[in-house]
Design a protein around this motif. Structure first.
Motif, PDB file in Angstrom:
ATOM      1  N   ALA A  92     -17.535  28.688 -61.937  1.00  0.00           N
ATOM      2  CA  ALA A  92     -16.699  27.514 -61.667  1.00  0.00           C
ATOM      3  C   ALA A  92     -17.434  26.245 -62.062  1.00  0.00           C
ATOM      4  CB  ALA A  92     -16.331  27.456 -60.189  1.00  0.00           C
ATOM      5  N   VAL A  93     -16.665  25.278 -62.534  1.00  0.00           N
ATOM      6  CA  VAL A  93     -17.228  23.964 -62.847  1.00  0.00           C
ATOM      7  C   VAL A  93     -16.293  22.899 -62.302  1.00  0.00           C
ATOM      8  CG1 VAL A  93     -17.885  22.368 -64.703  1.00  0.00           C
ATOM      9  CG2 VAL A  93     -18.276  24.827 -65.001  1.00  0.00           C
ATOM     10  N   THR A  94     -16.852  21.901 -61.637  1.00  0.00           N
ATOM     11  CA  THR A  94     -16.036  20.746 -61.286  1.00  0.00           C
ATOM     12  C   THR A  94     -16.690  19.492 -61.844  1.00  0.00           C
ATOM     13  OG1 THR A  94     -17.160  20.262 -59.193  1.00  0.00           O
ATOM     14  CG2 THR A  94     -15.315  21.834 -59.098  1.00  0.00           C
ATOM     15  N   VAL A  95     -15.841  18.517 -62.151  1.00  0.00           N
ATOM     16  CA  VAL A  95     -16.321  17.189 -62.526  1.00  0.00           C
ATOM     17  C   VAL A  95     -15.660  16.206 -61.576  1.00  0.00           C
ATOM     18  CG1 VAL A  95     -16.389  15.430 -64.338  1.00  0.00           C
ATOM     19  CG2 VAL A  95     -16.649  17.855 -64.940  1.00  0.00           C
ATOM     20  N   ASP A  96     -16.478  15.470 -60.858  1.00  0.00           N
ATOM     21  CA  ASP A  96     -15.976  14.552 -59.825  1.00  0.00           C
ATOM     22  C   ASP A  96     -15.010  15.243 -58.873  1.00  0.00           C
ATOM     23  OD1 ASP A  96     -17.536  12.425 -60.635  1.00  0.00           O
ATOM     24  OD2 ASP A  96     -16.062  11.733 -62.088  1.00  0.00           O
ATOM     25  N   GLY A  97     -15.358  16.442 -58.509  1.00  0.00           N
ATOM     26  CA  GLY A  97     -14.604  17.166 -57.494  1.00  0.00           C
ATOM     27  C   GLY A  97     -13.375  17.897 -58.016  1.00  0.00           C
ATOM     28  N   GLN A  98     -13.025  17.697 -59.263  1.00  0.00           N
ATOM     29  CA  GLN A  98     -11.844  18.360 -59.817  1.00  0.00           C
ATOM     30  C   GLN A  98     -12.257  19.518 -60.714  1.00  0.00           C
ATOM     31  OE1 GLN A  98      -9.088  15.729 -61.782  1.00  0.00           O
ATOM     32  NE2 GLN A  98      -8.112  15.560 -59.771  1.00  0.00           N
ATOM     33  N   ALA A  99     -11.562  20.619 -60.578  1.00  0.00           N
ATOM     34  CA  ALA A  99     -11.860  21.779 -61.418  1.00  0.00           C
ATOM     35  C   ALA A  99     -11.792  21.373 -62.890  1.00  0.00           C
ATOM     36  CB  ALA A  99     -10.866  22.894 -61.126  1.00  0.00           C
ATOM     37  N   ALA A 100     -12.787  21.800 -63.646  1.00  0.00           N
ATOM     38  CA  ALA A 100     -12.814  21.487 -65.077  1.00  0.00           C
ATOM     39  C   ALA A 100     -12.724  22.788 -65.851  1.00  0.00           C
ATOM     40  CB  ALA A 100     -14.113  20.769 -65.414  1.00  0.00           C
ATOM     41  N   SER A 101     -12.185  22.731 -67.060  1.00  0.00           N
ATOM     42  CA  SER A 101     -12.197  23.955 -67.858  1.00  0.00           C
ATOM     43  C   SER A 101     -13.517  24.020 -68.613  1.00  0.00           C
ATOM     44  CB  SER A 101     -10.994  24.019 -68.797  1.00  0.00           C
ATOM     45  OG  SER A 101     -11.038  22.943 -69.690  1.00  0.00           O
ATOM     46  N   PHE A 102     -13.935  25.239 -68.881  1.00  0.00           N
ATOM     47  CA  PHE A 102     -15.240  25.386 -69.514  1.00  0.00           C
ATOM     48  C   PHE A 102     -15.268  26.623 -70.397  1.00  0.00           C
ATOM     49  CE2 PHE A 102     -16.608  28.907 -66.860  1.00  0.00           C
ATOM     50  CZ  PHE A 102     -15.853  28.745 -65.712  1.00  0.00           C
ATOM     51  N   GLY A 103     -16.183  26.612 -71.333  1.00  0.00           N
ATOM     52  CA  GLY A 103     -16.381  27.768 -72.200  1.00  0.00           C
ATOM     53  C   GLY A 103     -17.833  27.803 -72.609  1.00  0.00           C
ATOM     54  N   ARG A 104     -18.208  28.855 -73.306  1.00  0.00           N
ATOM     55  CA  ARG A 104     -19.605  28.978 -73.690  1.00  0.00           C
ATOM     56  C   ARG A 104     -19.745  28.887 -75.200  1.00  0.00           C
ATOM     57  NH1 ARG A 104     -22.795  31.101 -69.536  1.00  0.00           N
ATOM     58  NH2 ARG A 104     -24.519  30.393 -70.830  1.00  0.00           N
ATOM     59  N   GLY A 105     -20.836  28.273 -75.629  1.00  0.00           N
ATOM     60  CA  GLY A 105     -21.231  28.300 -77.028  1.00  0.00           C
ATOM     61  C   GLY A 105     -22.633  28.846 -77.042  1.00  0.00           C
ATOM     62  N   ARG A 106     -23.267  28.904 -78.179  1.00  0.00           N
ATOM     63  CA  ARG A 106     -24.622  29.449 -78.226  1.00  0.00           C
ATOM     64  C   ARG A 106     -25.566  28.576 -77.381  1.00  0.00           C
ATOM     65  NH1 ARG A 106     -29.140  30.011 -81.992  1.00  0.00           N
ATOM     66  NH2 ARG A 106     -28.236  28.523 -83.429  1.00  0.00           N
ATOM     67  N   LYS A 108     -25.029  27.074 -74.756  1.00  0.00           N
ATOM     68  CA  LYS A 108     -24.351  25.884 -74.246  1.00  0.00           C
ATOM     69  C   LYS A 108     -23.278  26.263 -73.241  1.00  0.00           C
ATOM     70  CE  LYS A 108     -26.124  22.608 -76.977  1.00  0.00           C
ATOM     71  NZ  LYS A 108     -26.876  21.458 -76.460  1.00  0.00           N
ATOM     72  N   LEU A 109     -23.063  25.356 -72.312  1.00  0.00           N
ATOM     73  CA  LEU A 109     -21.893  25.414 -71.449  1.00  0.00           C
ATOM     74  C   LEU A 109     -21.050  24.194 -71.821  1.00  0.00           C
ATOM     75  CD1 LEU A 109     -20.204  26.278 -68.991  1.00  0.00           C
ATOM     76  CD2 LEU A 109     -21.809  24.983 -67.549  1.00  0.00           C
ATOM     77  N   LYS A 110     -19.855  24.452 -72.321  1.00  0.00           N
ATOM     78  CA  LYS A 110     -19.003  23.358 -72.796  1.00  0.00           C
ATOM     79  C   LYS A 110     -17.949  23.052 -71.747  1.00  0.00           C
ATOM     80  CE  LYS A 110     -19.594  24.416 -77.656  1.00  0.00           C
ATOM     81  NZ  LYS A 110     -18.961  24.956 -78.859  1.00  0.00           N
ATOM     82  N   ILE A 111     -17.909  21.818 -71.341  1.00  0.00           N
ATOM     83  CA  ILE A 111     -17.059  21.428 -70.210  1.00  0.00           C
ATOM     84  C   ILE A 111     -16.014  20.402 -70.653  1.00  0.00           C
ATOM     85  CG2 ILE A 111     -17.076  20.303 -67.932  1.00  0.00           C
ATOM     86  CD1 ILE A 111     -20.010  21.333 -67.682  1.00  0.00           C
ATOM     87  N   THR A 112     -14.778  20.650 -70.278  1.00  0.00           N
ATOM     88  CA  THR A 112     -13.717  19.668 -70.521  1.00  0.00           C
ATOM     89  C   THR A 112     -13.172  19.223 -69.160  1.00  0.00           C
ATOM     90  OG1 THR A 112     -13.131  20.873 -72.522  1.00  0.00           O
ATOM     91  CG2 THR A 112     -11.553  19.218 -71.737  1.00  0.00           C
ATOM     92  N   PRO A 113     -13.513  18.010 -68.766  1.00  0.00           N
ATOM     93  CA  PRO A 113     -13.026  17.553 -67.457  1.00  0.00           C
ATOM     94  C   PRO A 113     -11.518  17.339 -67.488  1.00  0.00           C
ATOM     95  CG  PRO A 113     -14.376  15.849 -68.542  1.00  0.00           C
ATOM     96  CD  PRO A 113     -14.366  17.026 -69.449  1.00  0.00           C
ATOM     97  N   GLU A 114     -10.945  17.424 -66.324  1.00  0.00           N
ATOM     98  CA  GLU A 114      -9.511  17.213 -66.174  1.00  0.00           C
ATOM     99  C   GLU A 114      -9.112  15.834 -66.732  1.00  0.00           C
ATOM    100  OE1 GLU A 114      -7.525  19.516 -64.963  1.00  0.00           O
ATOM    101  OE2 GLU A 114      -5.775  18.182 -65.132  1.00  0.00           O
ATOM    102  N   ARG A 115      -9.977  14.869 -66.449  1.00  0.00           N
ATOM    103  CA  ARG A 115      -9.721  13.494 -66.866  1.00  0.00           C
ATOM    104  C   ARG A 115     -11.006  13.032 -67.585  1.00  0.00           C
ATOM    105  NH1 ARG A 115     -10.985   8.835 -64.487  1.00  0.00           N
ATOM    106  NH2 ARG A 115     -12.091   9.834 -62.776  1.00  0.00           N
ATOM    107  N   PRO A 116     -10.883  12.439 -68.766  1.00  0.00           N
ATOM    108  CA  PRO A 116     -12.097  12.018 -69.478  1.00  0.00           C
ATOM    109  C   PRO A 116     -12.940  11.047 -68.650  1.00  0.00           C
ATOM    110  CG  PRO A 116     -10.155  11.795 -70.885  1.00  0.00           C
ATOM    111  CD  PRO A 116      -9.652  12.130 -69.519  1.00  0.00           C
ATOM    112  N   VAL A 117     -14.230  11.082 -68.849  1.00  0.00           N
ATOM    113  CA  VAL A 117     -15.127  10.152 -68.159  1.00  0.00           C
ATOM    114  C   VAL A 117     -15.317   8.942 -69.079  1.00  0.00           C
ATOM    115  CG1 VAL A 117     -17.398   9.864 -67.095  1.00  0.00           C
ATOM    116  CG2 VAL A 117     -16.313  12.127 -67.126  1.00  0.00           C
ATOM    117  N   ALA A 118     -15.139   7.763 -68.512  1.00  0.00           N
ATOM    118  CA  ALA A 118     -15.265   6.555 -69.339  1.00  0.00           C
ATOM    119  C   ALA A 118     -16.736   6.214 -69.568  1.00  0.00           C
ATOM    120  CB  ALA A 118     -14.556   5.387 -68.663  1.00  0.00           C
TER     121      ALA A 118
END
Ligand code: ARG
Ligand code: ZN
Length: 471
Positions: A92-106, A108-118
């Protein structure tokens, strides 16, 4: 955490010229992108200020269950970002308390937050992960990362192995505070960097909470799990914790007892000890075969000798407090720690650094293993820890001493440790500092000792074989 090292007025154009010569571009000095040896590791998109690392380890199964919380600041708008992570299963991954989607690269852990971080915004990432953490084999064939031992494990990370147990921004330039909470079977102890804050007990398990509040590059993180007495003492007025494998406890005792004296000696010459804790870890790991200057608390994979203790302690100033900007600058770590061994011996009734230098200078030019690659230009990652990085590297400092004298050399080293305390610096800045302190053009000297291939010609040591020690 980035520190902008105090901009020193460059009164000497010479320094600038040499800095340019040795490839220290203004961009590199400013900490800009471009790690030549490990370009895939780390990210400039964000800046970590703190890692909170919670580990539960079951040695019998070699199983880790972990949660790492990261506090960071976005250096640019982040629609997605990645952390370095080797192996393990992220649950599991969260960004600022919200579940984020994630995947793996070589790696790497690639994270896409629910809402972009400014850009400029601080954000919190929580990563839950588990599995069997791995050993990482280095470019030179040695091992780091997570290593099992007979009674537990230890984890080390120079240059990249920390990503085998902490999802992190695995880059020299992103130092951060760390706290560790390590849960292990109650018969075992768990040690990490910094101060022991508390020990909690829960039936068959024990949790050890450690915190290193001074900024630390991820590669200097340490965890050691095993049997033994966790001993708290004082080292030069600082709390110190030491864990030694029971099988090595007796034989390690005399040399570990020298730590307070070594810290005092090095503090006297390099300036105050940079951290608020000290200590040692000795674990039985013959396959590791080296010691490492893990911040505040070096780890030894064998019973250390005094020379190694002096070396790893010197790294607390050179390498840990004053960090590298880029890995090819490894000379600033290993050359300095090795020269510290020599100078320590000289001031404690052993051979002088100059005697050691003179003897080594007799090694014939045909011995390429000894003289190559030049310590300022390792060329490839597999050469980071070769003999020449250490020995020719220490000789370069002794050659500087022959040129500018002991007093000025010590002044340069002390200023180096003070001006770049807790920051990152590069070779060009060191050359500039040495030129400023000595009021000399040292371009040729450093060219010969750090960059030119082959054994530095005898012109490079002036009359090194006959000269008395300069005052
Ligand atoms: N920095 C360590 C020392 O000189 C050596 C690390 C060697 N690491 C490696 N991956 N070969 O004390
Ligand atoms: Zn070293």
């Amino acid at each position: 955490m980035r520190s902008v090292s105090a901009a020193r007025p460059t009164r000497f154009l010479l320094g600038l010229a040499v800095a340019a010569l040795v490839g220290a571009s203004a961009a590199a000095a400013a900490g800009a992108p471009g790690e030549p040896f490990f370009p895939r590791s780390g990210s400039h998109a964000y800046d970590v200020s703190h890692y909170d690392v919670r580990l539960a380890y079951r040695p019998a199964a070699a199983a880790l269950e972990a949660t790492t919380r990261i506090a960071a600041i976005a250096r640019q708008g982040l629609r997605r970002f990645s952390l370095d992570l080797v192996g393990l299963r992220v649950t599991a991954v969260t960004v600022d308390g919200q579940a984020a989607s994630f995947g793996r690269g070589r790696n790497k852990l690639k994270i896409t937050p629910e809402r972009p971080v400014a850009r400029g915004e601080s954000f919190a990432v929580v990563v839950r992960y588990r599995g069997h953490p791995r050993r990482v084999i280095d470019p030179d064939g040695t091992s780091e990362g997570w290593n099992r031992t007979a009674d537990g494990a230890f984890a080390v990370g120079e240059p990249l192995g920390t990503a085998a147990w902490i999802p992190c921004n695995n880059a020299l330039y992103d130092k951060a505070g760390f706290s560790f909470h390590v849960t292990v079977p109650a018969a075992l102890r768990a040690v990490a960097n910094g101060r022991l804050v508390s020990v909690g007990g829960k039936g068959a398990l024990k949790t050890f909470d450690w915190t290193e509040k001074q900024a630390m590059a991820p590669y200097l993180a340490l965890v050691d799990i095993g049997r033994g007495k966790l001993v708290r003492t004082e080292v030069d007025g600082l709390p110190s914790w030491t864990l030694v494998d029971p099988a090595l406890a007796r034989s390690s005792r005399p040399v570990l007892a020298a730590l307070p004296g070594v810290v005092r000696f090095e503090s006297k010459i390099y300036g105050p000890y940079p951290f608020d804790a000290a200590g040692s870890v000795v674990d039985f790991a013959p396959k590791l075969g080296y010691a490492l200057e893990t911040q505040t608390r070096p780890i030894y994979a064998f019973v250390p000798d005094l020379t190694t203790l002096v070396h790893e302690t010197a790294h607390q100033w050179f390498g840990d407090s004053v960090g590298l900007q880029r890995w090819p600058n490894i000379w600033l770590n290993e050359g300095f720690a090795t020269w510290s061994e020599w100078y320590y011996a000289e001031r404690h009734g052993g051979r002088s650094a100059f005697q050691i230098f003179r003897q080594l200078y007799r090694v014939p030019a045909s011995n390429h293993k000894f003289w190559e690659p030049p310590s300022g230009h390792p060329g490839q990652p597999k050469n980071l820890f070769t003999t020449s990085t250490y020995v020719r590297g220490a000789m370069a400092l002794e050659a500087l001493r022959l040129e500018i004298g002991t007093k000025k050399t010590l002044k340069v080293l002390r200023l180096w440790a003070t001006e770049h305390r807790y920051g990152n610096a590069d070779v060009g800045q060191f050359v500039a500092l040495a030129e400023e302190v000595s009021d000399r053009d040292l371009g040729r000297l450093f060219q010969r000792w750090l960059y030119r291939r082959g054994k530095p010609g005898s012109g490079a040591v002036a009359s090194a074989s006959t000269a008395p020690l300069p005052g």
